[in-house]
Motif scaffolding. Sequence first.
Motif, short mmCIF file in Angstrom:
data_model
loop_
_atom_site.label_atom_id
_atom_site.label_comp_id
_atom_site.label_asym_id
_atom_site.label_seq_id
_atom_site.Cartn_x
_atom_site.Cartn_y
_atom_site.Cartn_z
N GLU A 655 0.84 -1.21 0.00
CA GLU A 655 0.00 0.00 0.00
C GLU A 655 0.87 1.25 0.00
N ARG A 656 1.92 1.22 0.82
CA ARG A 656 2.81 2.38 0.89
C ARG A 656 3.50 2.63 -0.46
N ALA A 657 3.94 1.55 -1.10
CA ALA A 657 4.61 1.69 -2.39
C ALA A 657 3.64 2.22 -3.45
N GLU A 658 2.39 1.77 -3.41
CA GLU A 658 1.40 2.26 -4.36
C GLU A 658 1.14 3.75 -4.18
N LEU A 659 1.08 4.18 -2.93
CA LEU A 659 0.87 5.60 -2.66
C LEU A 659 2.06 6.43 -3.14
N LEU A 660 3.27 5.90 -2.95
CA LEU A 660 4.46 6.62 -3.43
C LEU A 660 4.48 6.70 -4.95
N ARG A 661 4.03 5.63 -5.61
CA ARG A 661 3.96 5.68 -7.07
C ARG A 661 2.94 6.72 -7.53
N SER A 662 1.84 6.82 -6.81
CA SER A 662 0.83 7.82 -7.15
C SER A 662 1.40 9.23 -7.03
N ARG A 663 2.20 9.47 -5.98
CA ARG A 663 2.80 10.80 -5.81
C ARG A 663 3.81 11.08 -6.92
#
Length: 683
Positions: A655-663
């Motif tokens: 989840e954290r990695a997905e959020l970082l990719r979104s940013r």
Amino acid sequence: MGAGGAASQRTQEARRQERLLREQWHAARRQALRWDTAGEGEQRVLAQLLVLTARGWRLLVDRRWSRTPAADADMLLVGPGGVFVVDVTAGREPAEGHAPGLLAATKAAESAVASLGMSPVAVQPVLVFAGQRLDASLGRIRLLGEHEIGPVLLSQRHRLRAESVRAIADHLERVFPGYAGAAIDQRPAPAPEPHRPGSPDGLFDVQGLRDAALEGARRAPIEQWMTFLHPDQVALVRRDWSGPARISGPAGTGKTVVALHRAAHLARRTTGRILYVTFANNLPRVQSTFLKAMAPAVADRVDFRSLHSWAQEFLQERGIPVRLHGDKAETAFSLAWKNVGRASRLAALDPAPTYWHEEIDHVIKGRGLTRFEEYAAVPRRRRRASLHRTHRQAVWELYEAYEALRGERGVHDFNDVLSLALAEASRRREGPPYAAVIVDEVQDLTLVGVRLLHALVGDVPNGLLLVGDGQQTVYPGGFRLTDAGIDIRGDRGQVLRTNYRNSKQILDAALTVVADDAFEDLDGVRTSGRRDVDLTYHDGDVVRVTRPTVEAHDRELLDALRSLPEGALADTALLCPSMRAVGDYQRLLTQAGIPVCQLEHYDGRAVDAVKLGTYRRAKGLEFKNVFLPRHDTVPGHGTPAGTPAGTETSETARERAELLRSRLFVAMTRARDLLWLGSVTTG
């Protein structure tokens, strides 16, 4: 040529220009006398406007002018500054008596130019008082004296190119046959241009006009580009919605521009105030500057605010104490984690307290949950970790410990401010404080925040406009609009599909980062990470630089910045994933003598400096050139921002990695012409 010769030449040129202007003025005065039924003051005003026609302006005069005092408008004037609907009065009667007719004529002119794809903010009603000195406003009407009319019109921000002025004036003359063209008659009129094949009405090429406007906006400074409304979006700005509405669409489709023009449109159509809200606290300054440049006559009737600052002021005005203290609230959570969370089953899922702090902020308090059974049943949207009932019980215990410690310290956190404001807005007895509320980047708000803004206007027509895109979420958690009691039906949900900002190269690079990250938008529809869009721009470029050390990488970055054309720094941003990285590059650029403007302080005015800030601070903004140093690693996390989903070791890590990719995706899509991606090899 020596200095004396150059000075003499400048003097001769000044005298020539003065002589030419005097000749134009006398010619204009002679022509104005032809309107012999007009008073002397009215003729002087007409003469000033006729002088403008020698500078490329076009003037249409009511054929019945001065014979019908009750006429709605005496003249239509088209120039680089837009379209001006002009009424002239020789008496001292109140301006209010002229307002209804002048506004009706302005509305008719707006409808006429809208068919060409011209933004309504470029149509301005003007009431001129002959024989007086005056510069004021009555609502959206500009009130000017005869001495002020010429200088004010010439000082307007340029919106139209010469070919657009001609095309629009020709169109208005055709739509309003009661108005006749008037100009200084100093030279024979040029022969009319032959009809071009494919011209839709025999007068001009509408598509050519639109393309010329788009290309002109791209050449302008980035601040002017960020307010450019594509002709195809004009109808959306002017649309009447029967209730709450939403504008969504992929990055680069002009959602924020539409929202800004919508704010100006509503300010002109209503007597109440307009609230324009974003989550980020840097955007309101920028957007306020943009609206003042776009529509100065109504800019003071639109309140640009960040959600939390507005909520605090809302509560203070009603005498409700607010004790917001972020540091003390953070300390309360740290103690709660130490006392309750660290030894619970939560630590086995994720030993970092950050994830569980976010759970409280965005799922429990962000949704306004007050009972465990509510939390036990609620869908945790955009949260990947599967929590069984026992896990949720542990989270609730952590939440209760935090609330108790926070209460002991007598402080509020940011979620408390919104909950207090929602309670107050829901119990108010007076009428709505705003005629309309526009919410930009709505996906960044919590459910409580959206409910609060909905409560301000309810479901009245044209009352609530939500603008945003679920793929560009940069904060954890999520919700559906139905959770907020907001029903978007039929054509009140508009999806934009044309990207006006990014070239194919830049967009492809950005979409590659999130291609495997399907997302759920606010309407509950699950959408693929790689979305199809129509592109209008094809000249952008992606530059990838990989070096073996940070030092070599940074030298390459500085060389690239120095090699930009003169003046290009004003249109350039350097974006980082964290505030620590922002500090590092602030020092690097300052030591290298490259001027820097922090995004925290940027207010939408052009400044010859690199804009520096985090990925999240860049939301809602655009730049011609975007530099992303060391973009493929995120300090403090150790997770490559572009790592495909499914390679991490836990659900919370994914989840954290997905959020970082979104940013990172958001940062990459800020680029219009150049995207510079820097990397440092490892191993």
